[in-house]
Design a protein around this motif. Structure first.
Motif, PDB file in Angstrom:
ATOM      1  N   GLY A 164     -11.431  43.710  -6.282  1.00 53.82           N
ATOM      2  CA  GLY A 164     -12.235  42.619  -5.744  1.00 53.82           C
ATOM      3  C   GLY A 164     -11.434  41.391  -5.365  1.00 53.82           C
ATOM      4  O   GLY A 164     -11.998  40.438  -4.833  1.00 53.82           O
ATOM      5  N   LEU A 165     -10.136  41.377  -5.637  1.00 55.69           N
ATOM      6  CA  LEU A 165      -9.346  40.188  -5.284  1.00 55.69           C
ATOM      7  C   LEU A 165      -8.450  40.470  -4.077  1.00 55.69           C
ATOM      8  O   LEU A 165      -7.808  41.520  -3.996  1.00 55.69           O
ATOM      9  CB  LEU A 165      -8.468  39.755  -6.469  1.00 55.69           C
ATOM     10  N   GLN A 166      -8.425  39.517  -3.163  1.00 53.71           N
ATOM     11  CA  GLN A 166      -7.625  39.675  -1.940  1.00 53.71           C
ATOM     12  C   GLN A 166      -6.899  38.355  -1.658  1.00 53.71           C
ATOM     13  O   GLN A 166      -7.525  37.285  -1.706  1.00 53.71           O
ATOM     14  CB  GLN A 166      -8.585  40.017  -0.801  1.00 53.71           C
ATOM     15  N   LEU A 167      -5.615  38.447  -1.371  1.00 56.21           N
ATOM     16  CA  LEU A 167      -4.801  37.243  -1.115  1.00 56.21           C
ATOM     17  C   LEU A 167      -5.242  36.561   0.180  1.00 56.21           C
ATOM     18  O   LEU A 167      -5.539  37.225   1.166  1.00 56.21           O
ATOM     19  CB  LEU A 167      -3.335  37.657  -0.999  1.00 56.21           C
ATOM     20  N   THR A 168      -5.269  35.230   0.162  1.00 59.15           N
ATOM     21  CA  THR A 168      -5.397  34.478   1.422  1.00 59.15           C
ATOM     22  C   THR A 168      -4.110  33.686   1.626  1.00 59.15           C
ATOM     23  O   THR A 168      -3.415  33.350   0.666  1.00 59.15           O
ATOM     24  CB  THR A 168      -6.602  33.505   1.398  1.00 59.15           C
ATOM     25  N   GLY A 169      -3.809  33.372   2.886  1.00 55.22           N
ATOM     26  CA  GLY A 169      -2.561  32.665   3.185  1.00 55.22           C
ATOM     27  C   GLY A 169      -1.401  33.655   3.194  1.00 55.22           C
ATOM     28  O   GLY A 169      -1.578  34.852   2.948  1.00 55.22           O
ATOM     29  N   PRO A 170      -0.177  33.163   3.476  1.00 53.92           N
ATOM     30  CA  PRO A 170       0.977  34.048   3.586  1.00 53.92           C
ATOM     31  C   PRO A 170       1.286  34.788   2.280  1.00 53.92           C
ATOM     32  O   PRO A 170       1.137  34.214   1.204  1.00 53.92           O
ATOM     33  CB  PRO A 170       2.123  33.085   3.931  1.00 53.92           C
ATOM     34  N   ASP A 171       1.731  36.073   2.406  1.00 56.59           N
ATOM     35  CA  ASP A 171       2.142  36.837   1.230  1.00 56.59           C
ATOM     36  C   ASP A 171       3.592  36.452   0.914  1.00 56.59           C
ATOM     37  O   ASP A 171       4.508  36.773   1.675  1.00 56.59           O
ATOM     38  CB  ASP A 171       2.038  38.342   1.513  1.00 56.59           C
ATOM     39  N   PRO A 172       3.805  35.769  -0.212  1.00 62.75           N
ATOM     40  CA  PRO A 172       5.152  35.254  -0.498  1.00 62.75           C
ATOM     41  C   PRO A 172       6.150  36.353  -0.807  1.00 62.75           C
ATOM     42  O   PRO A 172       7.359  36.129  -0.729  1.00 62.75           O
ATOM     43  CB  PRO A 172       4.922  34.365  -1.728  1.00 62.75           C
ATOM     44  N   ARG A 173       5.662  37.563  -1.152  1.00 60.24           N
ATOM     45  CA  ARG A 173       6.600  38.646  -1.467  1.00 60.24           C
ATOM     46  C   ARG A 173       7.276  39.137  -0.183  1.00 60.24           C
ATOM     47  O   ARG A 173       8.408  39.573  -0.189  1.00 60.24           O
ATOM     48  CB  ARG A 173       5.872  39.780  -2.186  1.00 60.24           C
ATOM     49  N   ALA A 174       6.542  39.016   0.939  1.00 61.42           N
ATOM     50  CA  ALA A 174       7.133  39.390   2.228  1.00 61.42           C
ATOM     51  C   ALA A 174       7.759  38.175   2.922  1.00 61.42           C
ATOM     52  O   ALA A 174       8.749  38.297   3.634  1.00 61.42           O
ATOM     53  CB  ALA A 174       6.044  39.997   3.119  1.00 61.42           C
ATOM     54  N   HIS A 175       7.165  36.998   2.725  1.00 58.02           N
ATOM     55  CA  HIS A 175       7.611  35.782   3.445  1.00 58.02           C
ATOM     56  C   HIS A 175       7.737  34.620   2.464  1.00 58.02           C
ATOM     57  O   HIS A 175       6.916  33.705   2.462  1.00 58.02           O
ATOM     58  CB  HIS A 175       6.590  35.418   4.533  1.00 58.02           C
ATOM     59  N   PRO A 176       8.773  34.637   1.633  1.00 64.94           N
ATOM     60  CA  PRO A 176       8.879  33.616   0.578  1.00 64.94           C
ATOM     61  C   PRO A 176       8.921  32.182   1.100  1.00 64.94           C
ATOM     62  O   PRO A 176       8.506  31.264   0.403  1.00 64.94           O
ATOM     63  CB  PRO A 176      10.178  33.970  -0.146  1.00 64.94           C
ATOM     64  N   LYS A 177       9.406  31.996   2.326  1.00 66.14           N
ATOM     65  CA  LYS A 177       9.535  30.611   2.827  1.00 66.14           C
ATOM     66  C   LYS A 177       8.240  30.081   3.405  1.00 66.14           C
ATOM     67  O   LYS A 177       8.178  28.925   3.826  1.00 66.14           O
ATOM     68  CB  LYS A 177      10.618  30.560   3.899  1.00 66.14           C
ATOM     69  N   LEU A 178       7.220  30.922   3.462  1.00 62.60           N
ATOM     70  CA  LEU A 178       5.991  30.490   4.131  1.00 62.60           C
ATOM     71  C   LEU A 178       4.888  30.104   3.160  1.00 62.60           C
ATOM     72  O   LEU A 178       3.745  29.908   3.566  1.00 62.60           O
ATOM     73  CB  LEU A 178       5.482  31.595   5.074  1.00 62.60           C
ATOM     74  N   ARG A 179       5.230  30.009   1.858  1.00 63.34           N
ATOM     75  CA  ARG A 179       4.177  29.666   0.898  1.00 63.34           C
ATOM     76  C   ARG A 179       4.692  28.690  -0.155  1.00 63.34           C
ATOM     77  O   ARG A 179       5.839  28.804  -0.602  1.00 63.34           O
ATOM     78  CB  ARG A 179       3.669  30.945   0.228  1.00 63.34           C
ATOM     79  N   LEU A 180       3.839  27.759  -0.557  1.00 66.45           N
ATOM     80  CA  LEU A 180       4.165  26.843  -1.658  1.00 66.45           C
ATOM     81  C   LEU A 180       4.549  27.664  -2.895  1.00 66.45           C
ATOM     82  O   LEU A 180       3.868  28.652  -3.216  1.00 66.45           O
ATOM     83  CB  LEU A 180       2.961  25.970  -1.993  1.00 66.45           C
ATOM     84  N   ALA A 181       5.599  27.229  -3.596  1.00 61.85           N
ATOM     85  CA  ALA A 181       6.211  28.056  -4.647  1.00 61.85           C
ATOM     86  C   ALA A 181       5.287  28.372  -5.823  1.00 61.85           C
ATOM     87  O   ALA A 181       5.446  29.387  -6.483  1.00 61.85           O
ATOM     88  CB  ALA A 181       7.464  27.358  -5.157  1.00 61.85           C
ATOM     89  N   ASN A 182       4.334  27.488  -6.109  1.00 66.66           N
ATOM     90  CA  ASN A 182       3.526  27.656  -7.330  1.00 66.66           C
ATOM     91  C   ASN A 182       2.093  28.113  -7.034  1.00 66.66           C
ATOM     92  O   ASN A 182       1.244  28.047  -7.897  1.00 66.66           O
ATOM     93  CB  ASN A 182       3.441  26.332  -8.091  1.00 66.66           C
ATOM     94  N   HIS A 183       1.848  28.585  -5.828  1.00 68.03           N
ATOM     95  CA  HIS A 183       0.480  28.651  -5.309  1.00 68.03           C
ATOM     96  C   HIS A 183       0.009  30.075  -5.015  1.00 68.03           C
ATOM     97  O   HIS A 183       0.710  30.859  -4.387  1.00 68.03           O
ATOM     98  CB  HIS A 183       0.478  27.842  -4.008  1.00 68.03           C
ATOM     99  N   LEU A 184      -1.214  30.369  -5.489  1.00 71.73           N
ATOM    100  CA  LEU A 184      -1.894  31.612  -5.109  1.00 71.73           C
ATOM    101  C   LEU A 184      -3.313  31.286  -4.714  1.00 71.73           C
ATOM    102  O   LEU A 184      -3.968  30.462  -5.362  1.00 71.73           O
ATOM    103  CB  LEU A 184      -1.977  32.568  -6.307  1.00 71.73           C
ATOM    104  N   SER A 185      -3.811  31.938  -3.680  1.00 74.39           N
ATOM    105  CA  SER A 185      -5.230  31.769  -3.335  1.00 74.39           C
ATOM    106  C   SER A 185      -5.790  33.140  -2.989  1.00 74.39           C
ATOM    107  O   SER A 185      -5.097  33.987  -2.421  1.00 74.39           O
ATOM    108  CB  SER A 185      -5.388  30.793  -2.174  1.00 74.39           C
TER     109      SER A 185
END
Ligand SMILES: Cc1ncc(COP(=O)(O)O)c(C=O)c1O
Length: 395
Positions: free
Chosen positions: A286-307
């Protein structure tokens, strides 16, 4: 219920003040409590302390231009937009245009709407499904009459980090002023303001374990601003009001400690901790990531952030707010969307701007980590989320 900091995962909303920062605030309140504009010795001690803090913060953020203290991110953003707009347009010539991304913080939206009422045209540049600005659309819109761009560098709700170098270079080429909302970013990566192709930058102390109620606007040398708040003429006439010298010293201390703790040797442990949490929570149905996937694109996401978006086992969208409330029963502090929109039950304009169907736009949750978190603090979160989702789905 006792509140346990290990279960606080809402650092994008605000962060606890570090003990060393509290000690510094108390020291300055004892030793330099006077009005820094006063001409006597007490005032001079406060003024010296204020300027020391200003130099320290400017140095840590790489700013050789002006640094104006404010009450926080929202005020800095208003000063940046309204203060520069008043210099850019005399209200006689043809109305200029302001560009924003479609995923700005409400403070930027509010400042832009105010400019619109004064005659500016405001254009929102669309974003990708990950929340990243459409660079072709930006390039296209940078032509005249555009004079000002304001951009959220690190998106508070979905974590997207915009490609600032590229965006700044485009603005420079077009001769357009660029303000950057770095309120989230300043806590998550080192910043060298002078080296970036930007003109104005807003930051807030409370996102980086400093006190609430203080922030700053960084202004490149030569950029002109008009005050939006007049009175005693503090901050070189750009922001009237007696400066909170002790809070400002706390801000400086928090920034200094952040550099030592996280950024000094380039070994910030936060991204890998966050990525392991992401992999674990994505095992929860039931959970799905929103915003960039940091595992594929580490530079595209705030370091401490999951949504994430939350759905029931039968695929129904669930209310993010209901999941937040349910988790809070077991002591976990997360948020639905961004804290600033948590009072609104309606769907998130940010998720909708990313093309997420309005059915889903009230189903967002956000987990944002703090420097103190360890792997063992986070290990029970997937199960807590699973139970919360099941309980909300059964209601
Ligand atoms: C990206 C961003 N900009 C601006 C703000 C507003 O900052 P403040 O709450 O310090 O006014 C926030 C706060 O959540 C934010 O996350």
């Amino acid at each position: 219920m006792t509140l346990d900091l290990r279960r606080y995962l809402d650092c994008a909303a605000t962060t606890p003040v570090l003990p060393e920062v509290q000690a510094e605030i108390q020291r300055v309140d004892r030793e330099a409590w006077a009005n820094p504009s006063s001409l006597h010795g007490f005032g001079l001690a406060a003024a010296e302390q204020l300027e020391r803090s200003r130099e320290q913060i400017a140095g840590l953020l790489g700013c050789s231009g002006q640094l104006i203290f404010s009450s926080g991110g929202s005020e800095s953003i208003h000063l940046a937009l309204q203060g520069s707009a008043a210099e850019l347009w005399d209200q006689q010539s043809n109305p200029p245009r302001l560009l924003l991304s479609a995923v700005e913080h409400p403070a930027t939206e509010a400042a832009a709407q105010q400019l619109q009422r004064q005659g500016w045209t405001v254009e929102r540049i669309p974003v990708s499904p990950q929340g990243l600005i459409d660079l072709d659309a930006l390039r296209h819109h940078l032509a005249r009459p555009t004079q000002l761009v304001s951009l959220i560098w690190g998106q508070s709700e979905v974590g997207a980090l915009q490609p600032l170098q590229e965006i700044g270079d485009l603005c420079r080429e077009a001769g357009v002023l660029l303000h950057v909302d770095a309120v989230q970013v300043a806590a998550q990566r080192p910043i060298d303001f002078d080296a970036l192709p930007i003109d104005l930058m807003s930051v807030a102390s409370h996102k980086l374990n400093g006190p609430r109620g203080v922030g700053a606007l960084l202004v490149r040398e030569g950029i002109k601003l008009r005050p939006i708040q007049s009175g005693g003429g503090q901050e070189r006439g750009l922001r009237s009001g007696t400066e909170p010298v002790a809070l400002i010293a706390g801000f400086a201390k928090a920034l200094e400690l952040l550099q030592v703790r996280r950024f000094k040797d380039g070994q910030d442990p936060m991204p890998s901790l966050r990525d392991r949490l992401l992999s674990a929570v994505l095992q929860v149905p039931g959970l799905q990531l929103t915003g960039p996937d940091p595992r594929a694109h580490p530079k595209l996401r705030l370091a401490n952030h999951l949504s994430l978006l939350v759905r029931a086992a039968d695929g129904r969208p669930l209310s993010g707010r209901a999941v937040v409330r349910e988790l809070s029963r077991s002591g976990y502090a997360i948020s639905s969307g961004s804290a600033c929109s948590s009072s609104r039950a309606a769907g998130s304009p940010v998720l909708e701007a990313m093309g997420i169907d309005s059915h889903w736009s009230a189903s967002g949750i956000r987990l944002s980590l703090g420097y103190w978190h360890t792997e063992s603090d986070l290990q029970d979160i997937p199960e807590a989320l699973r139970l919360a989702i099941a309980s909300v789905a059964a209601d």
